[in-house]
Scaffold this motif. Sequence first.
Motif, PDB file in Angstrom:
ATOM      1  N   GLN A 266      10.990  -8.966  12.680  1.00 36.55           N
ATOM      2  CA  GLN A 266      12.267  -8.651  13.329  1.00 36.55           C
ATOM      3  C   GLN A 266      13.232  -7.999  12.352  1.00 36.55           C
ATOM      4  N   GLU A 267      13.267  -8.503  11.138  1.00 39.92           N
ATOM      5  CA  GLU A 267      14.170  -7.936  10.140  1.00 39.92           C
ATOM      6  C   GLU A 267      13.758  -6.512   9.775  1.00 39.92           C
ATOM      7  N   GLY A 268      12.442  -6.263   9.764  1.00 38.59           N
ATOM      8  CA  GLY A 268      11.974  -4.906   9.499  1.00 38.59           C
ATOM      9  C   GLY A 268      12.415  -3.941  10.590  1.00 38.59           C
ATOM     10  N   MET A 269      12.330  -4.377  11.838  1.00 39.05           N
ATOM     11  CA  MET A 269      12.791  -3.534  12.942  1.00 39.05           C
ATOM     12  C   MET A 269      14.300  -3.347  12.882  1.00 39.05           C
ATOM     13  N   ASP A 270      15.022  -4.401  12.525  1.00 34.21           N
ATOM     14  CA  ASP A 270      16.474  -4.279  12.346  1.00 34.21           C
ATOM     15  C   ASP A 270      16.809  -3.209  11.314  1.00 34.21           C
ATOM     16  N   LEU A 271      16.110  -3.269  10.180  1.00 32.10           N
ATOM     17  CA  LEU A 271      16.376  -2.329   9.098  1.00 32.10           C
ATOM     18  C   LEU A 271      16.098  -0.892   9.541  1.00 32.10           C
ATOM     19  N   ILE A 272      14.978  -0.688  10.227  1.00 32.94           N
ATOM     20  CA  ILE A 272      14.613   0.659  10.659  1.00 32.94           C
ATOM     21  C   ILE A 272      15.617   1.193  11.674  1.00 32.94           C
ATOM     22  N   CYS A 273      16.032   0.355  12.635  1.00 35.69           N
ATOM     23  CA  CYS A 273      16.992   0.806  13.644  1.00 35.69           C
ATOM     24  C   CYS A 273      18.364   1.083  13.026  1.00 35.69           C
ATOM     25  N   ILE A 274      18.767   0.271  12.061  1.00 38.64           N
ATOM     26  CA  ILE A 274      20.051   0.511  11.388  1.00 38.64           C
ATOM     27  C   ILE A 274      20.004   1.825  10.619  1.00 38.64           C
ATOM     28  N   LEU A 275      18.900   2.057   9.907  1.00 40.28           N
ATOM     29  CA  LEU A 275      18.747   3.337   9.206  1.00 40.28           C
ATOM     30  C   LEU A 275      18.779   4.500  10.191  1.00 40.28           C
ATOM     31  N   GLY A 276      18.118   4.322  11.339  1.00 38.22           N
ATOM     32  CA  GLY A 276      18.121   5.366  12.356  1.00 38.22           C
ATOM     33  C   GLY A 276      19.520   5.651  12.873  1.00 38.22           C
ATOM     34  N   CYS A 277      20.305   4.598  13.084  1.00 43.88           N
ATOM     35  CA  CYS A 277      21.686   4.776  13.542  1.00 43.88           C
ATOM     36  C   CYS A 277      22.520   5.505  12.489  1.00 43.88           C
ATOM     37  N   VAL A 278      22.350   5.125  11.234  1.00 41.74           N
ATOM     38  CA  VAL A 278      23.135   5.726  10.154  1.00 41.74           C
ATOM     39  C   VAL A 278      22.794   7.209  10.006  1.00 41.74           C
ATOM     40  N   VAL A 279      21.497   7.527   9.991  1.00 39.13           N
ATOM     41  CA  VAL A 279      21.081   8.922   9.813  1.00 39.13           C
ATOM     42  C   VAL A 279      21.535   9.774  10.998  1.00 39.13           C
ATOM     43  N   SER A 280      21.384   9.255  12.216  1.00 41.03           N
ATOM     44  CA  SER A 280      21.806  10.026  13.386  1.00 41.03           C
ATOM     45  C   SER A 280      23.320  10.211  13.405  1.00 41.03           C
ATOM     46  N   LEU A 281      24.082   9.218  12.945  1.00 44.49           N
ATOM     47  CA  LEU A 281      25.532   9.366  12.845  1.00 44.49           C
ATOM     48  C   LEU A 281      25.903  10.454  11.840  1.00 44.49           C
ATOM     49  N   ILE A 282      25.210  10.468  10.710  1.00 42.44           N
ATOM     50  CA  ILE A 282      25.465  11.499   9.697  1.00 42.44           C
ATOM     51  C   ILE A 282      25.195  12.889  10.274  1.00 42.44           C
ATOM     52  N   CYS A 283      24.084  13.024  11.011  1.00 41.85           N
ATOM     53  CA  CYS A 283      23.752  14.323  11.606  1.00 41.85           C
ATOM     54  C   CYS A 283      24.749  14.704  12.699  1.00 41.85           C
ATOM     55  N   LEU A 284      25.259  13.727  13.417  1.00 38.81           N
ATOM     56  CA  LEU A 284      26.265  14.010  14.438  1.00 38.81           C
ATOM     57  C   LEU A 284      27.547  14.545  13.816  1.00 38.81           C
ATOM     58  N   ILE A 285      27.939  13.947  12.707  1.00 35.40           N
ATOM     59  CA  ILE A 285      29.233  14.268  12.105  1.00 35.40           C
ATOM     60  C   ILE A 285      29.188  15.559  11.296  1.00 35.40           C
ATOM     61  N   SER A 286      28.119  15.727  10.531  1.00 33.97           N
ATOM     62  CA  SER A 286      28.063  16.842   9.577  1.00 33.97           C
ATOM     63  C   SER A 286      27.022  17.873   9.978  1.00 33.97           C
ATOM     64  N   ARG A 287      27.459  19.090  10.190  1.00 33.89           N
ATOM     65  CA  ARG A 287      26.541  20.192  10.503  1.00 33.89           C
ATOM     66  C   ARG A 287      25.634  20.499   9.323  1.00 33.89           C
ATOM     67  N   ARG A 288      26.147  20.320   8.126  1.00 34.58           N
ATOM     68  CA  ARG A 288      25.359  20.618   6.921  1.00 34.58           C
ATOM     69  C   ARG A 288      24.154  19.686   6.783  1.00 34.58           C
ATOM     70  N   MET A 289      24.270  18.478   7.343  1.00 36.08           N
ATOM     71  CA  MET A 289      23.200  17.495   7.171  1.00 36.08           C
ATOM     72  C   MET A 289      22.112  17.608   8.237  1.00 36.08           C
ATOM     73  N   ARG A 290      22.305  18.470   9.208  1.00 37.00           N
ATOM     74  CA  ARG A 290      21.307  18.614  10.271  1.00 37.00           C
ATOM     75  C   ARG A 290      20.199  19.557   9.799  1.00 37.00           C
ATOM     76  N   ASP A 291      19.321  19.035   8.980  1.00 41.20           N
ATOM     77  CA  ASP A 291      18.219  19.856   8.493  1.00 41.20           C
ATOM     78  C   ASP A 291      16.894  19.180   8.789  1.00 41.20           C
ATOM     79  N   GLY A 292      15.809  19.862   8.449  1.00 45.65           N
ATOM     80  CA  GLY A 292      14.487  19.362   8.771  1.00 45.65           C
ATOM     81  C   GLY A 292      14.171  18.016   8.154  1.00 45.65           C
ATOM     82  N   ALA A 293      14.648  17.773   6.942  1.00 44.79           N
ATOM     83  CA  ALA A 293      14.354  16.507   6.269  1.00 44.79           C
ATOM     84  C   ALA A 293      14.986  15.329   7.013  1.00 44.79           C
ATOM     85  N   MET A 294      16.223  15.489   7.458  1.00 42.63           N
ATOM     86  CA  MET A 294      16.910  14.410   8.174  1.00 42.63           C
ATOM     87  C   MET A 294      16.239  14.133   9.515  1.00 42.63           C
ATOM     88  N   PHE A 295      15.842  15.183  10.217  1.00 44.18           N
ATOM     89  CA  PHE A 295      15.199  14.967  11.512  1.00 44.18           C
ATOM     90  C   PHE A 295      13.771  14.466  11.352  1.00 44.18           C
TER      91      PHE A 295
END
Length: 643
Positions: free
Chosen positions: A75-104
């Motif tokens: 459960q903690e592993g899934m928590d960690l992965i989902c939190i990372l997913g939320c953080v990365v998607s938030l970064i891509c939402l906010i910053s156009r510069r961060m929307r690159d192939g590596a982030m996606f």
Amino acid sequence: MAKVLATKDLFLWCMSAIYLCAFTSLYVQIPGLYGDGGILPARVVLKPDGRPVEKRFQKRPSLMWFTMDLGLEAQEGMDLICILGCVVSLICLISRRMRDGAMFALLWFLYMSVYEVGQTFLWFQWDILLLEAGFLTILVAPFHLSKWRQPTGSQHDTITLWLVRWLLFRLMFASGVVKLTSLCPTWWDLTAMDWHYESQCIPTSLAWYAHQIPQWFQKLSVAAVYAIECGTPFLFFSPIRNLRLFSFYSQILLQVLIIATGNYNFFNLLTITLCISLLDDRFFGRENASEKSDSLLASFSRLFTKLISFGVYAGIIYAMIKLFTLRIDFEKYSIESKIAFSQDGFFKALENAMPYTIWIGKISLGSEIILALWRCFSEERGLLSKMWSCCKCLVITGLAVYMFTISLVPHSVVDKRATASITPEVRQLHDNVRNLNLVHSYGLFRRMTGVGGRPEVIMEGSHSLNSGWKAYDFLYKPGNLSGPPPFVAPHQPRLDWQMWFAALGSYEQAPWFINFAYRLLEGKQEVLDLMGSNPFPDKPPKYVRAKLYTYHYTTLKSTSSKWWRRKFERDYMPAISKETKGLKDHLQHHGIIQGSTKSKKNAATESFIQLLLSAIRSYIGTLSGPILIFSLFVPAVVLSRIS
């Protein structure tokens, strides 16, 4: 340069939003679905089987295999992965510069990681659609190392966006075709909408009103669905812009109506995102004055395309009238409709059409590749720039041809002859990457469920077999007759969805259902958090049972203030207790009652990460899915506008 820079940027922004919805919605449900006290503990999928981790990863690629090295439970592993997913998607939402192939690529792999251990609760078409669209997003996104520089367009952008368009075509075309290949009587007599609004999983309040619409309009709606899903997708590849825009607006209309009347989580938003591939920068007002021409040839060209467009529109109307025998009844102020073709005629037409869909794809992709290579030499300045642009275009061409080739396997499943025409070499290419979920077959609402009324399972508990039975409420699915159908999308309450599927069969066909009943007997709070009010707040019931009802909407003429009426059909699951014979064997077989396999290594790291995950869950993990999604999404949108 191809004028799709704004189009590409909007597509990437929307995909970031879809990922945020998907990760956030899943995160709030992890304890009740996948925790040690959940319905389908993730640790069962991850239990040792004697093979090295590398071998298990190859068959089921997921970061969950390596979270145990951090001392985390499943459960903690899934928590960690989902939190990372939320953080990365938030970064891509906010910053156009961060929307690159590596982030996606990271977002795609994070979602793949939870999908691989998600079992029944993640086996939905929108989850696999997100994985396929997410992989294509990696190709669409720019690859750049300088995060401080604004990304620019590339000549191959039209090729990668074409792959998104091809996915949209396969999704919509298959969704329309399977309604007829299923031979479901309601789709063939155009009465599917008589039942759809009432029988869909989690309807909205507007679905109640849509259900009251006269039948002639419901039948006309089914005919329109066929036109939008089976016919207009061919216009996706039209060289005439007006026709592509017509297909775009028709798809958007369908998706908006579905969103208004049904809670299909992020699925319709994802489909709308795929529709962005039909647009260009002119749609967003990015056309330069220099690009317009008032020459006689240009004027003639515009007139010619308008005439062709008019002919296509007239052809669609004519085909609708002929195929569905549309007739205006002036006395009843209605439009009568009926399918004018036979089942044999349809299957023959489908058999003949499938090769054309593949050839249309080949020709359209080939045209995009040739035009992209031409732009590399005609629009780029300097020899090095031309060569570099051409090299990138050739690499993307190879990937595009590969993705198109393996997609033919799932695309062909709607017709037996098309399936047989796929060569063994193509099948082998597809099978080599099957575990990566790069391509899939689709087909929504294949058969209309709930004909004659929606079946609904009601869970009940009691401290005595003979009396005191109380019903459990769910947060979103129908149960309480007076409760208005909610608006919950883009959140997906996955337990509510599976309860809908369970009602269509028997509890023996859904092993998770027994696990769910056992968790109610245990009074597991993490499972109860997925539901409404708990009728047993002091101690859990000794017995749990399930009953099957048939639900119907009330009518406009009804004097009742209730939204639903129901009729008892039968016992769905007999009353069980913890002592029920065979229950313990079932739970042990499915790994429900076994000890934790928590790793004891790296205690310092384990303690820090677990404390952090626990703090985050105690702070935001108790919020409802819709509230948490919008609490993250709205600030991100504001920040993206000012950044």
